[in-house]
Each structure stands twice: as structure tokens, then as C-alpha cells.
Design a protein around this motif. Structure first.
Motif, PDB file in Angstrom:
ATOM      1  N   CYS A  49      51.908  34.267  89.527  1.00  0.00           N
ATOM      2  CA  CYS A  49      51.727  35.354  90.374  1.00  0.00           C
ATOM      3  C   CYS A  49      51.027  36.552  89.639  1.00  0.00           C
ATOM      4  O   CYS A  49      49.991  36.876  90.012  1.00  0.00           O
ATOM      5  CB  CYS A  49      52.768  35.718  91.204  1.00  0.00           C
ATOM      6  SG  CYS A  49      53.670  34.354  91.881  1.00  0.00           S
ATOM      7  N   LYS A  53      47.114  37.430  89.728  1.00  0.00           N
ATOM      8  CA  LYS A  53      46.619  38.762  90.488  1.00  0.00           C
ATOM      9  C   LYS A  53      46.138  39.743  89.776  1.00  0.00           C
ATOM     10  O   LYS A  53      45.142  40.409  90.156  1.00  0.00           O
ATOM     11  CB  LYS A  53      47.687  39.266  91.348  1.00  0.00           C
ATOM     12  CG  LYS A  53      47.939  38.091  92.507  1.00  0.00           C
ATOM     13  CD  LYS A  53      48.010  36.721  92.301  1.00  0.00           C
ATOM     14  CE  LYS A  53      48.002  35.858  93.322  1.00  0.00           C
ATOM     15  NZ  LYS A  53      47.966  34.393  92.818  1.00  0.00           N
ATOM     16  N   GLU A 185      41.230  30.107  93.628  1.00  0.00           N
ATOM     17  CA  GLU A 185      41.559  31.625  93.193  1.00  0.00           C
ATOM     18  C   GLU A 185      40.772  31.925  91.808  1.00  0.00           C
ATOM     19  O   GLU A 185      40.069  32.766  91.448  1.00  0.00           O
ATOM     20  CB  GLU A 185      42.875  31.916  93.116  1.00  0.00           C
ATOM     21  CG  GLU A 185      43.829  32.315  94.498  1.00  0.00           C
ATOM     22  CD  GLU A 185      44.972  32.581  94.237  1.00  0.00           C
ATOM     23  OE1 GLU A 185      45.661  32.939  95.278  1.00  0.00           O
ATOM     24  OE2 GLU A 185      45.732  32.580  93.135  1.00  0.00           O
ATOM     25  N   ASN A 347      52.474  32.986 103.942  1.00  0.00           N
ATOM     26  CA  ASN A 347      51.826  32.077 102.851  1.00  0.00           C
ATOM     27  C   ASN A 347      50.472  32.986 102.561  1.00  0.00           C
ATOM     28  O   ASN A 347      49.854  33.337 103.757  1.00  0.00           O
ATOM     29  CB  ASN A 347      51.375  30.711 103.196  1.00  0.00           C
ATOM     30  CG  ASN A 347      51.027  29.959 102.029  1.00  0.00           C
ATOM     31  OD1 ASN A 347      50.486  30.506 100.800  1.00  0.00           O
ATOM     32  ND2 ASN A 347      51.225  28.695 102.060  1.00  0.00           N
ATOM     33  N   VAL A 348      50.054  33.246 101.451  1.00  0.00           N
ATOM     34  CA  VAL A 348      48.909  34.139 101.140  1.00  0.00           C
ATOM     35  C   VAL A 348      47.944  33.256 100.020  1.00  0.00           C
ATOM     36  O   VAL A 348      48.592  33.081  98.936  1.00  0.00           O
ATOM     37  CB  VAL A 348      49.232  35.379 100.620  1.00  0.00           C
ATOM     38  CG1 VAL A 348      47.885  36.220 100.527  1.00  0.00           C
ATOM     39  CG2 VAL A 348      50.018  36.249 101.495  1.00  0.00           C
ATOM     40  N   PHE A 350      44.910  34.285  97.538  1.00  0.00           N
ATOM     41  CA  PHE A 350      44.403  35.481  97.154  1.00  0.00           C
ATOM     42  C   PHE A 350      42.953  35.297  96.728  1.00  0.00           C
ATOM     43  O   PHE A 350      42.519  36.061  95.557  1.00  0.00           O
ATOM     44  CB  PHE A 350      45.288  36.116  96.126  1.00  0.00           C
ATOM     45  CG  PHE A 350      46.474  36.580  96.405  1.00  0.00           C
ATOM     46  CD1 PHE A 350      46.479  38.008  96.768  1.00  0.00           C
ATOM     47  CD2 PHE A 350      47.448  36.074  96.338  1.00  0.00           C
ATOM     48  CE1 PHE A 350      47.617  38.499  97.195  1.00  0.00           C
ATOM     49  CE2 PHE A 350      49.002  36.596  96.938  1.00  0.00           C
ATOM     50  CZ  PHE A 350      48.846  37.638  97.195  1.00  0.00           C
ATOM     51  N   GLN A 354      40.964  36.763 101.653  1.00  0.00           N
ATOM     52  CA  GLN A 354      41.951  36.050 101.555  1.00  0.00           C
ATOM     53  C   GLN A 354      42.429  35.511 102.744  1.00  0.00           C
ATOM     54  O   GLN A 354      41.706  35.558 103.841  1.00  0.00           O
ATOM     55  CB  GLN A 354      43.086  37.361 101.225  1.00  0.00           C
ATOM     56  CG  GLN A 354      43.041  38.375  99.972  1.00  0.00           C
ATOM     57  CD  GLN A 354      43.897  39.250  99.803  1.00  0.00           C
ATOM     58  OE1 GLN A 354      44.801  39.596 100.935  1.00  0.00           O
ATOM     59  NE2 GLN A 354      43.932  40.192  99.051  1.00  0.00           N
ATOM     60  N   ALA A 356      45.711  34.066 105.040  1.00  0.00           N
ATOM     61  CA  ALA A 356      47.182  34.202 105.174  1.00  0.00           C
ATOM     62  C   ALA A 356      47.600  33.618 106.311  1.00  0.00           C
ATOM     63  O   ALA A 356      46.960  34.084 107.442  1.00  0.00           O
ATOM     64  CB  ALA A 356      47.633  36.032 104.981  1.00  0.00           C
ATOM     65  N   ASP A 415      42.037  41.909 102.852  1.00  0.00           N
ATOM     66  CA  ASP A 415      43.330  42.247 102.837  1.00  0.00           C
ATOM     67  C   ASP A 415      44.228  41.528 103.629  1.00  0.00           C
ATOM     68  O   ASP A 415      45.314  42.024 104.400  1.00  0.00           O
ATOM     69  CB  ASP A 415      43.675  43.837 103.080  1.00  0.00           C
ATOM     70  CG  ASP A 415      42.997  44.587 101.694  1.00  0.00           C
ATOM     71  OD1 ASP A 415      42.875  44.008 100.546  1.00  0.00           O
ATOM     72  OD2 ASP A 415      42.478  45.718 102.218  1.00  0.00           O
ATOM     73  N   GLY A 417      46.284  39.407 103.061  1.00  0.00           N
ATOM     74  CA  GLY A 417      47.587  39.163 102.507  1.00  0.00           C
ATOM     75  C   GLY A 417      48.600  40.559 102.949  1.00  0.00           C
ATOM     76  O   GLY A 417      49.922  40.423 102.946  1.00  0.00           O
ATOM     77  N   GLU A 418      47.897  41.696 103.020  1.00  0.00           N
ATOM     78  CA  GLU A 418      48.640  42.775 103.455  1.00  0.00           C
ATOM     79  C   GLU A 418      48.887  42.714 105.095  1.00  0.00           C
ATOM     80  O   GLU A 418      50.104  43.273 105.551  1.00  0.00           O
ATOM     81  CB  GLU A 418      48.013  44.128 103.083  1.00  0.00           C
ATOM     82  CG  GLU A 418      47.529  44.078 101.865  1.00  0.00           C
ATOM     83  CD  GLU A 418      48.793  43.941 100.733  1.00  0.00           C
ATOM     84  OE1 GLU A 418      49.648  44.333 101.160  1.00  0.00           O
ATOM     85  OE2 GLU A 418      48.491  43.413  99.398  1.00  0.00           O
ATOM     86  N   HIS A 421      51.646  40.887 107.223  1.00  0.00           N
ATOM     87  CA  HIS A 421      53.236  41.344 107.223  1.00  0.00           C
ATOM     88  C   HIS A 421      53.196  42.198 108.732  1.00  0.00           C
ATOM     89  O   HIS A 421      54.380  42.393 108.911  1.00  0.00           O
ATOM     90  CB  HIS A 421      53.334  42.347 106.085  1.00  0.00           C
ATOM     91  CG  HIS A 421      53.339  41.563 104.814  1.00  0.00           C
ATOM     92  ND1 HIS A 421      52.301  41.111 103.916  1.00  0.00           N
ATOM     93  CD2 HIS A 421      54.375  40.886 104.405  1.00  0.00           C
ATOM     94  CE1 HIS A 421      52.939  40.527 102.974  1.00  0.00           C
ATOM     95  NE2 HIS A 421      54.230  40.424 103.053  1.00  0.00           N
TER      96      HIS A 421
END
Length: 463
Positions: A49, A53, A185, A347-348, A350, A354, A356, A415, A417-418, A421
């Protein structure tokens, strides 16, 4: 000398083992962590990770600099300084690893620097010559790169993800074998720093564990950036000569050969359990070495638990942590425990854009015959994403058709992955689309795009 006995022994000091040991020690158990790796920290910190990243973000900064003219900004001479990028990555990872080492050596439990193998269900033989015994064990040995039966793969020199993450130069060209998360990735990373990338994937879609709709968006972005991508192939042969590596494969009925200076095996990972002597302990595994567990993380030998990549079902850090902590609490005899809730799986991927997801996927609901409402909204019709030149992708929401309870969400885009949430807490609380719409959503933000599919589903609900 009599073997020392522990209440709880963790084999492996990565995310699963360390957190299991931490919880077990906090519950008053006599705990040991056995880890014989050259460097402590586990896959996520050292070779997964965090290093990946760090590199991906550096490549993203470079990508924006090279395409700054889209925003009316002139940037000249932007290029990757791989020695500087490599040094920064090593410094960042060093900080994370040192923190983990301090936690492992802090005295709350014994740390034994050795490899372990079961002599019987309660006894471990260690590579340092010692023998220790345990009342309970946790298998947290993670995963390793697999070498599937691809013609010629074992006969050529191939990088694995560890080596790609440790590069301090820009390769001229790289053949990437595979189309999973790691392949996509790191293929994009290599392409963005200036490497010619050829990606060959056997399945019809890259990121095959995700929806075809989502994988198509990511695939198009990779192709648009200049990656030569072949999906749905049958690899016939890999060969190597002094000039590099060649792959011959069938794609859309045609036989194609491509050559690159280097080859990157990104065809997947497998559980790292082969050297544990699990047969001596009576522990059952699947053909690929994955440990079979129940909902309490127990193997078929009840006092032996497993967590993380070596047991699955998801190779995700926060899942490994939750599994390890659950195993420790169960071994300590705590009551009213709840198993890990995979209906909340997050799950993401990157890549850029992205990808997710959280909760149920459409394919899972369809397989179970569950009825649901579905709505999507594209990034290329949303104000904030348009002004950011972030036009790839969409937001998708899945909801129960009577009350509109959130079942799952999928986001492909800037974004993601952000943004995903935003659904995590509502999903855990069994909230509805109308519940989410009661909250304020600031304009103009990327997060505001989520309201459009929510509103579309709300309009379809009765009442």
C-alpha cells in the motif's frame, strides 16, 4: 530445556498478526509474535500500500504538470527524477516501518525473529533452533507473488511488484502481464514516468472482479494515456534474449508478438502458507494454499486461527486488521462478538481515474435474485469535475426498492477512493437515500455529484 508456552502466538507480524497480538496482550494473554522476515513491517508498509501510493501520487503530480496547458498554465521541462522519487519513498516507508518496529518491540508481547513450522497442533519449531508451545495460534503470513502456468514464464527474468516498487531508474519499455489492481496501478505509474508500457491481460476485462462498466472506464483512460493494452488474450509463449522479452499471444483471432526491455509479472498473488507445516497441525487448506476458516477466523483446528491474505476472502488491510482483532477476542473467550461484516466491504483501485466500491455489487445482487433500484450520474456532466478536467467515470447507487435503503455504491472517477466513504456510515447504519439527502451537500464540490443518483432513486420510491 522445556519449551516456553504462550496463550496466543501470532505467526507473522504484518497487519493481521500485529493487531491480533496487540488486542490479545491488552486482554491479558501471554502473547508472542514470530516473524522471520528480513525487515519487519508487513506487506502493506514495506512492499504494498504505502510504497505504491507514494509512487502513484508522484506520477500524478508529474501528469498534471505535463498537462497543465489544459488549465492555461505553462510548465516546461517536467520529468521524473527517479532517484529523488525513490529516495522520498524510502524515507516515507522508513518512518512507517520504524513506528511498527517500535510497537512490535515495545514489550507488550514477545517478538521472536525466526520462521516457524508446526511440529504438532500446539508446538512450533523455529528456525533459530527453539521450540515453543501455544494454547492458541493466529496464522498471519500474508501472500506471495504467484507464477501461474503461462508458457515460458518460469524460463525468463521477470520483475515482480517488489522490484517495480524499488526502481530507481526509468525503464525504456515494460511488458506487464496481468490486468488486476497491481498490474493496472503500476502500469499507469510506469507509463506516466516515461516508460513504454504494453499490458497483456488474459481475461476479457481488466479489473475483472469489478463491473465491466467500471473496468471499461479505467481501461479507456489507460489507453488514452498511451498504454498499449490487450485484454481477452491467450498467451502462447514468453521468450527472452539479450534485447529483452517477447510475448506471443492470440487476440481477437490474430496472433500478435510484442517485445519490451523488461517483463513485469503481475498475474496475482497466492497465500504464503507452504512452509508452515500445516499438515502436522491438521489444518486444512484449499489447493492454492489458502487456509479455510469459519466466521470466527477459526480453522478446522479450533485453537488455530487465520487472518489476512493467507485466509481471505479479501486481500485488504482493514479487513486483515478486523479479522486479526476478532480472532484475538474469540481466543480470549469474549462473548457477544460479531463476525467481520462483508456486506460493508470497501474496495479502492488507485488508478486515475480511481475505482471504488462499498457494499453489494450488482453482480452479487443479481446472483442472489435480490431486487434493487439503480441510478448513475457521469462526472463529465458535473460542475466541479468539469472545471478540474476530471471527466472520466460516474457515480452509481444501488438501493432497496421499497424504502430506498442503501445496498451498495460504485464510483469511478476523480478521488473515488475518498468519495466512496460518503456511503460507508449510511451503509453501516442501514440508512436510506432519503436519509442521505437530508444532509447538506456543499456546492461546488466533487461530493455533491452523489446527490444526483440519490435523488433519482428517491423519485422512484413509493410515498
Amino acid at each position: 530445556m522445556k519449551a516456553k508456552t504462550y496463550d496466543f502466538i501470532c505467526i507473522g507480524g504484518g497487519s493481521a498478526g500485529f493487531n491480533a497480538a496487540r488486542v490479545a496482550a491488552g486482554l491479558g494473554l501471554k502473547v508472542a509474535v514470530v516473524d522471520g522476515a528480513k525487515q519487519l513491517g508487513g506487506l502493506c508498509i514495506l512492499r504494498g500500500c504505502m510504497p505504491s501510493k507514494t509512487l502513484l501520487y508522484a506520477a500524478e503530480v508529474l501528469h498534471h504538470a505535463r498537462h497543465a496547458d489544459r488549465f492555461g498554465v505553462k510548465v516546461t521541462g517536467a520529468k521524473a527524477d527517479m532517484k529523488a522519487i525513490h529516495a522520498r519513498k524510502k524515507a516515507i516507508i522508513g518512518d512507517f516501518a520504524s513506528y511498527r518496529v517500535k510497537a512490535l518491540t515495545g514489550g507488550k508481547f514477545d517478538l521472536i525473529r525466526a520462521h516457524a513450522r508446526f511440529r504438532d497442533a500446539h508446538t512450533l519449531e523455529l528456525s533459530n533452533g527453539r521450540v515453543i508451545r501455544g494454547k492458541h495460534f493466529l496464522l498471519g503470513t500474508g501472500s506471495k507473488v504467484s507464477i501461474p502456468p503461462v508458457p515460458g514464464l518460469r524460463d525468463i527474468r521477470c520483475w515482480d511488484s517488489d522490484e517495480v516498487l524499488d526502481l530507481d531508474f526509468i525503464p525504456k519499455s515494460v511488458l506487464v502481464l496481468g490486468g488486476g489492481i497491481v498490474a493496472c496501478e503500476l502500469a499507469q505509474f510506469l507509463n506516466r514516468i516515461g516508460t513504454k508500457v504494453i499490458l497483456v491481460q488474459r481475461s476479457r476485462n481488466i479489473l475483472r472482479d469489478h463491473s465491466p462498466e467500471a473496468s471499461t472506464v479505467v481501461q479507456q483512460a489507460l489507453v488514452d494515456e498511451g498504454i498499449e493494452l490487450f485484454a481477452g488474450t491467450q498467451i502462447k509463449q514468453l521468450t527472452q534474449d539479450p534485447r529483452g522479452v517477447s510475448v506471443t499471444f492470440v487476440h481477437d483471432g490474430r496472433t500478435i508478438t510484442r517485445r519490451a526491455a523488461h517483463c513485469f509479472n503481475a498475474l496475482g498473488r497466492e497465500p504464503n502458507t507452504a512452509g508452515l507445516g500445516l499438515e502436522a497441525a491438521g489444518v486444512k487448506t484449499r489447493p492454492d494454499g489458502q487456509v479455510v476458516i469459519n466466521r470466527w477466523q477459526q480453522t478446522n483446528v479450533p485453537h488455530i486461527y487465520a487472518a489476512g491474505d493467507c485466509s481471505g476472502p479479501a486481500e485488504i488491510v482493514h479487513i486483515a486488521i478486523a479479522q486479526g482483532e476478532l480472532a484475538a477476542r474469540h481466543a480470549a473467550g469474549l462473548k457477544r462478538l460479531k463476525p467481520v461484516d462483508f456486506s460493508l466491504l470497501l474496495n479502492v483501485v488507485f488508478t486515475d481515474p480511481q475505482l471504488a466500491t462499498v457494499g453489494a455489487l450488482e453482480s452479487q445482487l443479481d446472483a442472489k435474485g435480490v431486487k434493487y433500484l439503480r441510478a448513475t450520474y457521469p462526472f463529465n456532466d458535473h460542475g466541479k469535475s468539469i472545471l478540474m478536467e476530471a471527466n472520466y467515470g460516474y457515480v452509481k447507487v444501488l438501493a432497496e426498492p421499497k424504502r430506498g435503503r442503501i445496498l451498495g455504491a460504485e464510483i469511478v472517477g476523480k478521488d473515488a477512493g475518498e468519495l466512496i466513504h460518503c456511503f460507508s456510515t449510511p451503509l453501516a447504519m442501514r440508512a436510506t437515500v432519503r436519509d442521505m439527502l437530508r444532509a447538506p451537500w456543499y456546492h461546488p464540490t466533487l461530493a455533491e455529484i452523489i446527490t444526483y443518483p440519490l435523488e433519482e432513486i428517491a423519485d422512484q420510491l413509493p410515498g
